[in-house]
Design a protein around this motif. Structure first.
Motif, PDB file in Angstrom:
ATOM      1  N   HIS A  89       1.198  -1.240  -0.161  1.00 46.36           N
ATOM      2  CA  HIS A  89      -0.104  -0.081   0.443  1.00 46.36           C
ATOM      3  C   HIS A  89       0.977   0.911   0.321  1.00 46.36           C
ATOM      4  O   HIS A  89       2.123   1.179   0.408  1.00 46.36           O
ATOM      5  CB  HIS A  89      -1.255   0.005   1.238  1.00 46.36           C
ATOM      6  N   PHE A  90       0.423   1.963  -1.076  1.00 45.80           N
ATOM      7  CA  PHE A  90       1.168   3.526  -0.866  1.00 45.80           C
ATOM      8  C   PHE A  90       0.381   4.333  -0.474  1.00 45.80           C
ATOM      9  O   PHE A  90      -0.580   5.126  -0.660  1.00 45.80           O
ATOM     10  CB  PHE A  90       2.003   3.439  -2.523  1.00 45.80           C
ATOM     11  N   GLU A  91       0.808   5.902   0.149  1.00 47.31           N
ATOM     12  CA  GLU A  91      -0.116   6.960   0.475  1.00 47.31           C
ATOM     13  C   GLU A  91      -0.057   7.446  -0.434  1.00 47.31           C
ATOM     14  O   GLU A  91       0.980   8.040  -1.881  1.00 47.31           O
ATOM     15  CB  GLU A  91       1.399   7.582   1.324  1.00 47.31           C
ATOM     16  N   GLY A  92      -0.798   8.373  -0.948  1.00 49.96           N
ATOM     17  CA  GLY A  92      -2.148   9.091  -2.040  1.00 49.96           C
ATOM     18  C   GLY A  92      -2.571   8.037  -2.915  1.00 49.96           C
ATOM     19  O   GLY A  92      -2.987   8.097  -4.073  1.00 49.96           O
ATOM     20  N   MET A  93      -2.108   6.145  -2.696  1.00 53.83           N
ATOM     21  CA  MET A  93      -3.785   5.429  -3.666  1.00 53.83           C
ATOM     22  C   MET A  93      -3.811   4.590  -2.734  1.00 53.83           C
ATOM     23  O   MET A  93      -3.573   4.252  -2.046  1.00 53.83           O
ATOM     24  CB  MET A  93      -2.174   4.873  -4.504  1.00 53.83           C
ATOM     25  N   ILE A  94      -5.200   4.592  -3.564  1.00 51.34           N
ATOM     26  CA  ILE A  94      -5.951   3.211  -3.461  1.00 51.34           C
ATOM     27  C   ILE A  94      -5.399   2.074  -3.593  1.00 51.34           C
ATOM     28  O   ILE A  94      -4.774   1.825  -4.392  1.00 51.34           O
ATOM     29  CB  ILE A  94      -7.441   4.006  -3.636  1.00 51.34           C
ATOM     30  N   SER A  95      -5.594   1.090  -2.883  1.00 48.15           N
ATOM     31  CA  SER A  95      -5.384  -0.222  -3.103  1.00 48.15           C
ATOM     32  C   SER A  95      -6.703  -1.330  -3.380  1.00 48.15           C
ATOM     33  O   SER A  95      -7.051  -0.923  -2.977  1.00 48.15           O
ATOM     34  CB  SER A  95      -4.283  -1.084  -2.356  1.00 48.15           C
ATOM     35  N   ALA A  96      -6.809  -1.694  -4.817  1.00 49.52           N
ATOM     36  CA  ALA A  96      -7.825  -2.842  -5.019  1.00 49.52           C
ATOM     37  C   ALA A  96      -7.816  -3.463  -5.707  1.00 49.52           C
ATOM     38  O   ALA A  96      -6.983  -3.790  -6.857  1.00 49.52           O
ATOM     39  CB  ALA A  96      -9.115  -1.725  -6.163  1.00 49.52           C
ATOM     40  N   HIS A  97      -6.870  -4.756  -4.651  1.00 54.95           N
ATOM     41  CA  HIS A  97      -6.595  -6.330  -5.183  1.00 54.95           C
ATOM     42  C   HIS A  97      -7.443  -6.679  -5.836  1.00 54.95           C
ATOM     43  O   HIS A  97      -8.366  -7.480  -5.151  1.00 54.95           O
ATOM     44  CB  HIS A  97      -5.863  -6.570  -4.537  1.00 54.95           C
TER      45      HIS A  97
END
Length: 240
Positions: A89-97
């Motif tokens: 997970h990265f700051e500023g990005m949504i994670s949708a696996h």
């Protein structure tokens, strides 16, 4: 790679050219969702223009490239940025696996709709991927590495184990169709009742059979894998 536009308030930009990108693009087409695409084979000057016109930027690129790409091309832009990594997970990005394996061939619409998405950074899939009708779950960023390790254990490692079985059976002239019936029933039984599905010498505590198995695998690196399962499931196995 562009589909007929159906929702003027959403403008997707799908970045990447690998299997996830191709399958997501095909799914969007089947759903009649409009999107633009970009990958490294295209004009780099076109990227800024496409980012500017997008509301949602989807990064279907390798995990190692995500942070750098975001810093170079997307940081500071008022965009919804979605990445598909299962482990990070990265700051500023949504994670949708997407909890799915993507092969070289496309799937049909009904199958794509069954794919479950595991989210971090939002509370619903609609926030990340508007128009996608799939089910979803939410986990914390701190849980992603463990979540992905479960995916690897249950998916990638199973593929390696079944592949090893198929290779060995092929040398013995045992048809793959016979193995398929066996493996499909193993999986069906596991999902029906995982606590009672396991069979074989580990369940029976059959020392003689386990010893024979290990001896047969003595020059094979998969012997260590067999022993690892012994250590996990039958730690009291009386080793020689």
């Amino acid at each position: 790679m562009k589909a007929t536009k159906t929702n003027s308030s959403i403008s997707y930009l799908l970045i990447g050219s690998g299997r996830v990108a191709r399958h997501m693009g095909h799914y969007f087409n089947l759903l009649n969702i409009s999107f633009e695409s970009w990958d490294r084979s295209q004009d780099p000057h076109a990227l800024a223009r496409k980012v500017s016109s997008a509301t949602h930027v989807l990064l279907a690129i390798s995990d190692g490239a995500l942070a750098g790409f975001y810093r170079q091309h997307l940081a500071g832009h008022e965009k919804v940025v979605v990445q598909f990594s299962g482990a990070h997970h990265f700051e500023g990005m949504i994670s949708a696996h997407p909890l799915m394996t993507f092969g070289p061939e496309f799937y049909d619409l009904d199958f794509y709709k069954k794919i479950h998405f595991t989210l971090t950074g939002v509370s619903s899939l609609e926030e990340a991927l508007p128009g996608i009708p799939n089910s979803s779950s939410v986990i914390e960023a701190s849980e992603k590495a463990l979540y992905h390790s479960y995916c690897v254990l249950g998916g990638n490692f199973v593929t390696l184990l079944v592949g090893k079985m198929l290779s060995g059976f092929s040398e013995m002239k045992i048809p793959a169709e016979a193995a398929q019936v066996y493996v499909e029933k193993v999986l069906a039984n596991t999902f029906a009742d995982p606590a009672k599905a396991l069979t074989g010498p580990l369940v029976r505590k059959d020392v003689e059979t386990v010893n024979a198995n290990l001896q047969a695998l003595k020059n094979d690196p998969y012997q260590e894998i067999y022993q690892a399962f012994l250590k996990t499931y039958w730690p009291e196995y009386p080793r020689k």
